[in-house]
Structure formats: C-alpha cells, structure tokens
Motif scaffolding. Structure first.
Motif, short mmCIF file in Angstrom:
data_model
loop_
_atom_site.label_atom_id
_atom_site.label_comp_id
_atom_site.label_asym_id
_atom_site.label_seq_id
_atom_site.Cartn_x
_atom_site.Cartn_y
_atom_site.Cartn_z
N ALA A 236 0.84 -1.21 0.00
CA ALA A 236 0.00 0.00 0.00
C ALA A 236 0.87 1.25 0.00
N GLN A 237 1.95 1.24 0.80
CA GLN A 237 2.87 2.39 0.81
C GLN A 237 3.57 2.54 -0.54
N MET A 238 3.92 1.41 -1.15
CA MET A 238 4.54 1.46 -2.48
C MET A 238 3.61 2.14 -3.47
N HIS A 239 2.32 1.87 -3.37
CA HIS A 239 1.36 2.49 -4.29
C HIS A 239 1.19 3.98 -4.02
N SER A 240 1.66 4.44 -2.87
CA SER A 240 1.75 5.88 -2.60
C SER A 240 3.14 6.41 -2.96
N PHE A 241 3.91 5.58 -3.68
CA PHE A 241 5.25 5.92 -4.18
C PHE A 241 6.29 6.09 -3.09
N ALA A 242 6.09 5.35 -1.97
CA ALA A 242 7.09 5.40 -0.90
C ALA A 242 8.39 4.69 -1.27
N GLY A 243 8.37 3.87 -2.32
CA GLY A 243 9.63 3.26 -2.77
C GLY A 243 10.38 4.15 -3.73
N ASN A 244 9.71 5.16 -4.27
CA ASN A 244 10.27 6.00 -5.33
C ASN A 244 10.94 7.24 -4.74
N MET A 245 12.02 6.97 -4.02
CA MET A 245 12.75 8.02 -3.30
C MET A 245 14.18 8.09 -3.83
N LEU A 246 14.86 9.20 -3.57
CA LEU A 246 16.27 9.33 -3.94
C LEU A 246 17.01 10.11 -2.87
N GLN A 247 18.14 9.57 -2.44
CA GLN A 247 18.99 10.30 -1.50
C GLN A 247 19.93 11.19 -2.30
N VAL A 248 19.97 12.46 -1.93
CA VAL A 248 20.84 13.43 -2.60
C VAL A 248 21.57 14.26 -1.54
N LEU A 249 22.58 15.00 -2.02
CA LEU A 249 23.33 15.89 -1.14
C LEU A 249 22.74 17.29 -1.20
N GLY A 250 22.49 17.86 -0.04
CA GLY A 250 22.01 19.23 0.04
C GLY A 250 23.13 20.19 0.42
N ARG A 251 22.74 21.28 1.02
CA ARG A 251 23.69 22.32 1.43
C ARG A 251 24.66 21.78 2.48
N ASP A 252 25.95 22.09 2.34
CA ASP A 252 26.98 21.68 3.30
C ASP A 252 27.02 20.16 3.50
N GLY A 253 26.71 19.42 2.43
CA GLY A 253 26.81 17.97 2.50
C GLY A 253 25.70 17.29 3.28
N ALA A 262 2.82 12.55 -1.06
CA ALA A 262 2.02 11.34 -0.83
C ALA A 262 2.87 10.23 -0.21
N ALA A 263 4.09 10.07 -0.71
CA ALA A 263 4.99 9.07 -0.15
C ALA A 263 5.30 9.39 1.31
N HIS A 264 5.60 10.67 1.57
CA HIS A 264 5.93 11.11 2.93
C HIS A 264 4.76 10.83 3.88
N ALA A 265 3.54 11.16 3.42
CA ALA A 265 2.35 10.98 4.26
C ALA A 265 2.06 9.51 4.56
N SER A 266 2.53 8.62 3.68
CA SER A 266 2.25 7.19 3.86
C SER A 266 3.18 6.53 4.87
N LEU A 267 4.29 7.17 5.21
CA LEU A 267 5.29 6.56 6.09
C LEU A 267 4.81 6.55 7.54
N THR A 268 5.20 5.52 8.27
CA THR A 268 4.87 5.43 9.69
C THR A 268 5.88 6.25 10.50
N PRO A 269 5.53 6.64 11.74
CA PRO A 269 6.50 7.35 12.58
C PRO A 269 7.81 6.58 12.74
N GLY A 270 7.72 5.25 12.85
CA GLY A 270 8.92 4.43 12.99
C GLY A 270 9.81 4.50 11.77
N GLN A 271 9.21 4.45 10.59
CA GLN A 271 10.00 4.55 9.35
C GLN A 271 10.64 5.93 9.22
#
Length: 311
Positions: A236-253, A262-271
């Motif tokens: 169900a979370q996958m269908h909210s695109f919770a698997g479709n994530m990418l880690q990137v570098l932001g400011r100052d590494g 939608a993906a963010h909203a589908s995640l549990t507090p533990g995740q």
C-alpha cells in the motif's frame, strides 16, 4: 560516491497520461481532465518541486521539453540517460516508441557548456530493434559503494541486457522479479525504482513484491552483507510511491531523502525515525504527475555524477 548534489530535470510542456506506457505501468490513472489542464497542473508541481530542492541546497539543472516532439513522459529523464563519475554517459533502450524521442543530444551539449566533462557515450539503444529494453535508473538501482546493481525484471528490463550492462560497468548483478496485484493477478512491476531505494547506509524496499522466497532472500542477503539497514514498506505504501525516493546531497553535504508528499504521508513514525537518523526528508506534492505519469519524485531526477572540467 553513492549520491550527488547535482540533478538534471526536464520541465514538461505536453504532459499527460501516456497511452503507450499504460499497457504495463499499472500505477497510471486516467484523470477526467483536459490534457492542457493536466499539463498546467504538472508544470505547477514541477516548479514547486524544483524550488523545494534548490531551497535545500541541491543544484538542479532544468531543461524545457520541446513541443514538437510530443513526449508526454519527458518529465522522467532518468529512464533514457545516466551520467557517471568517469565521464561516461549511458543511453538506454525504451519500451514505448514515443519515449525514444526524449533522448536529446542538446542536453549533453548543455551539460558540457555548464562545465561537466563527457568522455564517452555508451549507447544501448540498438537493442530496441530486437525488442529488448532497459530503462535507465528506473530499471537499474546502482550501489556504487559496493559495485553492485539491482534489477527487477519486466517488459522494460531485459535480463540479458542488464547482465551486459553489469559486465560493461564491472558491477555484480542482483536480479529478481517484483510483482503487484492487478485485478487479482500478480504482474511484474514496470520499474525497480518504484519498489526500492538504495541510499548510502540504508535501503527502503517493498519485500512483499518479491514473491519468490529465494530471490527475496538473495536481495536481503546482499543488502545486509553490505551493512545497509533495511527499511521495509508495504505494498500500500509502495502504491503511494514510498519506494520512489532518492537520497541526494544538500547544502553543506547534508543528506536528504527526496520523495513526494504522498509518499511522505504514507510513512509510519517508525519509518520516518529510522530515515531521520541519517537523512532529512524533503517532499513536495506531485499528485497529478503521479496519477497520470505513474511515476514520482525519483523518476523526475537524473543524477549527474560527471566530473567537472578543470579550468
């Protein structure tokens, strides 16, 4: 280097539901809107997303799509091209004929103008003539740290072509098939990157999609052997695109994990807590793009690992 600070993104001009990809992308929905309205909404979502990324210190190179090519999925450039640390650019064979027109030499010229070094273009697109496809970092998830590549086989990810890629790049292939339920039938998921994300120290994955127990164990064994924390998501979370994530570098590494609202909203507090140990979540609403395109945040970002020209 597993992650980068630089992304290439293509701003849509004729975004809509692509009838040629809907045959095996079961995430797509037909919205009851005019195409012009769908494109307008997608542009608004795109612009807001780019603003969020730039606000977090990510370098985003935006290219405008071209009206004359009529390429509704151009917003997902990661499927036709990838940019590598050694200066190699890879061009990939695409399943849908109208997606093949997304490949643009002028984008490579633009990157060179911006100071990136392109030493070699590796072109797999001739495989299209044989009906074989491998859709970039949609199909291939690179573990650059441990020299591995993960691939869920489908109509858009040919096993032989994937093995050829792994031999060319001297990486170990990790092969499996991931399924989703469509009208009561288990069918292959079209792209690996909708059910799995590989970050530096963790992986987000929908293990329930890997129906074969041996394949599931093999994927888990590889991830754990490389010291990655496995963060499991549901179908169900996958269908909210919770698997479709990418880690990137932001400011100052700063490590960022980029996803849709939608993906963010589908995640549990533990995740969220487990992700938060190493990465800050960055999200933006992509509802129209997700519904009509059947892809989300990760699909919109082509990572640029190319070396800079020393001047």
């Amino acid at each position: 280097m597993q992650i980068t600070n630089t992304l290439l993104m293509v701003r849509p001009v004729q975004f809509r539901m692509n009838e040629q990809t809907a045959v095996n992308n079961f995430f797509q929905e037909d919205l009851d809107l005019r195409n012009s309205e769908i494109n307008r909404k997608a542009q608004e979502e795109f612009d807001a997303f780019v603003e969020v990324l730039r606000g977090a210190g990510v370098e985003v190179i935006v290219v405008e799509d071209r009206l004359e090519t009529d390429t509704p999925d151009s917003i997902f450039p990661n499927n036709w091209v990838s940019f590598h640390e050694d200066g190699t650019v890879v061009l990939y064979p695409m399943y849908a004929e109208n997606r093949r027109k997304e490949r643009r030499e002028d984008i490579l010229d633009l990157l060179e103008q911006k100071g990136f070094e392109i030493g070699h273009v590796m072109d797999y697109t001739a495989a299209e003539q044989d009906g074989l496809f491998l859709e970039g970092t949609g199909s291939i998830l690179m573990d650059r740290i441990h020299q591995k590549a993960y691939c869920a086989l489908s109509d858009r990810a040919d096993e032989g072509l994937f093995i050829e890629f792994c031999e060319d790049f001297e990486v170990t292939p990790v092969i499996f098939t991931a399924y989703q339920s469509v009208d009561g039938t288990r069918l292959p998921i079209y792209h690996t990157n909708v059910m799995m994300c590989i970050a530096e120290t963790f992986a987000v994955i929908c293990l329930d999609t890997i129906d074969d127990r041996k394949e599931r164990k093999n994927v888990l064994d590889h991830l754990r052997a490389d010291g990655r924390e496995v963060i499991e998501i549901s179908e169900a979370q996958m269908h909210s695109f919770a698997g479709n994530m990418l880690q990137v570098l932001g400011r100052d590494g700063e490590r960022l994990l980029v996803m849709s609202a939608a993906a963010h909203a589908s995640l549990t507090p533990g995740q969220i807590s487990r992700i938060g140990k190493t990465s800050r979540i960055v999200s933006s609403p992509l509802d129209t793009i997700e519904a009509c395109g059947g892809g989300s945040a990760r699909c919109m970002m082509a990572e640029v690992f190319l070396p800079r020209i020393r001047g």
